[in-house]
Scaffold this active site. Structure first.
Site, PDB file in Angstrom:
ATOM      1  N   GLY A  11       0.806  -1.225   0.000  1.00 55.82           N
ATOM      2  CA  GLY A  11       0.000   0.000   0.000  1.00 55.82           C
ATOM      3  C   GLY A  11       0.832   1.265   0.000  1.00 55.82           C
ATOM      4  CG  ASP A  34       0.091  -6.300  -0.188  1.00 56.02           C
ATOM      5  OD1 ASP A  34       0.044  -5.280   0.537  1.00 56.02           O
ATOM      6  OD2 ASP A  34      -0.782  -6.572  -1.043  1.00 56.02           O
ATOM      7  CE1 TYR A 140      -8.648   4.132   8.198  1.00 56.03           C
ATOM      8  CE2 TYR A 140      -8.997   6.437   8.773  1.00 56.03           C
ATOM      9  CZ  TYR A 140      -8.148   5.406   8.418  1.00 56.03           C
ATOM     10  OH  TYR A 140      -6.801   5.650   8.277  1.00 56.03           O
ATOM     11  CE  LYS A 144      -6.581   3.498  11.159  1.00 60.80           C
ATOM     12  NZ  LYS A 144      -5.601   2.413  10.979  1.00 60.80           N
ATOM     13  CB  ILE A 170       0.455   9.846   4.249  1.00 60.64           C
ATOM     14  CG1 ILE A 170       0.381   9.558   5.759  1.00 60.64           C
ATOM     15  CG2 ILE A 170       1.894   9.709   3.748  1.00 60.64           C
ATOM     16  CD1 ILE A 170       0.855   8.163   6.145  1.00 60.64           C
TER      17      ILE A 170
END
Ligand code: AKB
Length: 318
Positions: A11, A34, A140, A144, A170
């Site tokens: 990723g 992966d 999501y 987290k 990012i």
């Protein structure tokens, strides 16, 4: 860290973290894994095809290479998660639980990234503190927060050396992100170079924290190598680098590429997620407990991104 396993290495983060760690710790000491074959990663060191939900296969790789540190980078990101919340929970939490259990069984340290997405609309928006209200409104974010709590639980209950940062969006130029709310801040550079224009899915004045990949990689290593006696927190540290809105990144690109234009076609799902997240995190604890200090700002990053993506274009790679 001596022998490292990166799960989800194909990723956005993993493809660069693998190379970065191989440069520091030696090619043969960094195993990339992966769910799909990754030619680029298998050419420079050990590579294994692994579905992180397959516990026996995961454990066999940790045992085979005598792994002592795991980076669990498996994740369905925020916008994709909203399309199929059940699948997001299954993958994100499944990979996390398996990583925690395997780390416990084999005595490994474990890094699992958290995100600005762990915060929600009730969190303070500006200078969001390290320890504050966390009521995310995406699956999501729920994953987290769960991940942060479970990782701290495994540390206090079983002594597993779990550590984590809350990553901003990012920005990178090797592997494209996929399915995130902050992806626009990567896509804008590619579209600027390829077409000279960009249609932005987020409103002009919505701020989010962002970080350039070299600083994100540095954070991973510095935290994992930090003296544990200095860590008051573990899962997960706020880190901040730059915070901007679409109109600010647009202006930064236009300064270096005056013909660049941008318009808006707001994506309601991404917009709602972005508005529920903080504008800017307070990263004092990371600075004090393990010396976090970013090196890149928006101007430097913009120059670097435009240069690298332009080179890719000249070589016919994009
Ligand atoms: C996303 O937008 O979902 C991610 C993140 C900020 O965690 N890039």
């Amino acid at each position: 860290m001596k022998r490292i396993l990166i799960v989800g290495a194909g990723g956005q983060i993993g493809s660069e973290l693998t190379v970065y760690l191989r440069n520091i710790y030696g090619d043969t000491n960094v195993v990339a894994a992966d769910v799909r074959e990754c030619k680029a990663l298998s050419e420079t060191g050990p590579f294994e095809v692994l579905n992180a939900l397959d516990v026996p296969a995961y454990a066999a790789i940790v045992s085979k290479y005598r792994i002592d540190a795991i980076f669990n980078l498996v994740a369905l990101l925020s916008a994709t998660g909203e399309k199929d919340p059940n699948r997001a929970w299954e993958i994100n939490i499944g990979a996390l639980i398996n990583s925690l259990e395997i780390a416990r069984r084999f005595g490994c340290a474990l890094f699992t990234p958290s995100s600005i997405g762990a915060f929600g609309p009730n969190s303070p928006k500006d200078g969001t503190p390290q320890d504050t209200i966390m009521r995310p409104t995406t699956v999501y974010g729920v994953c987290k927060v769960t991940g942060e709590l479970l990782s701290d639980y495994y540390h206090t209950r079983f002594g597993v050396d779990t550590r984590s940062v809350r990553f901003p969006g990012i920005i990178s130029n090797v592997t494209l992100p996929g399915g995130g709310t902050t992806d626009y801040a990567v896509e804008i550079y590619y579209e600027a170079v390829k077409n000279g224009r960009f249609t932005c899915p987020i409103s002009h004045d919505v701020f989010m924290d962002m970080i350039y990949m070299p600083d994100a990689l540095k954070a991973c290593v510095e935290l994992m190598e930090a003296d544990p006696s200095r860590l008051i927190h573990r899962n997960s540290f706020n880190i901040a680098s730059m915070s901007f809105s679409p109109e600010i990144i647009y202006a930064a690109i236009k300064e270096q590429m005056p013909s660049f234009t941008m318009d808006y076609n707001v994506d309601p799902v991404k917009e709602a997620i972005a508005e529920s997240w903080p504008n800017r995190l307070d990263d004092t604890c990371a600075r004090e407990e393990w010396g976090w200090k970013p090196a890149w700002d928006l101007k430097l990053m913009t120059t670097d991104m435009l240069r690298i993506i332009s080179e890719k274009k000249e070589k016919g790679l994009i």
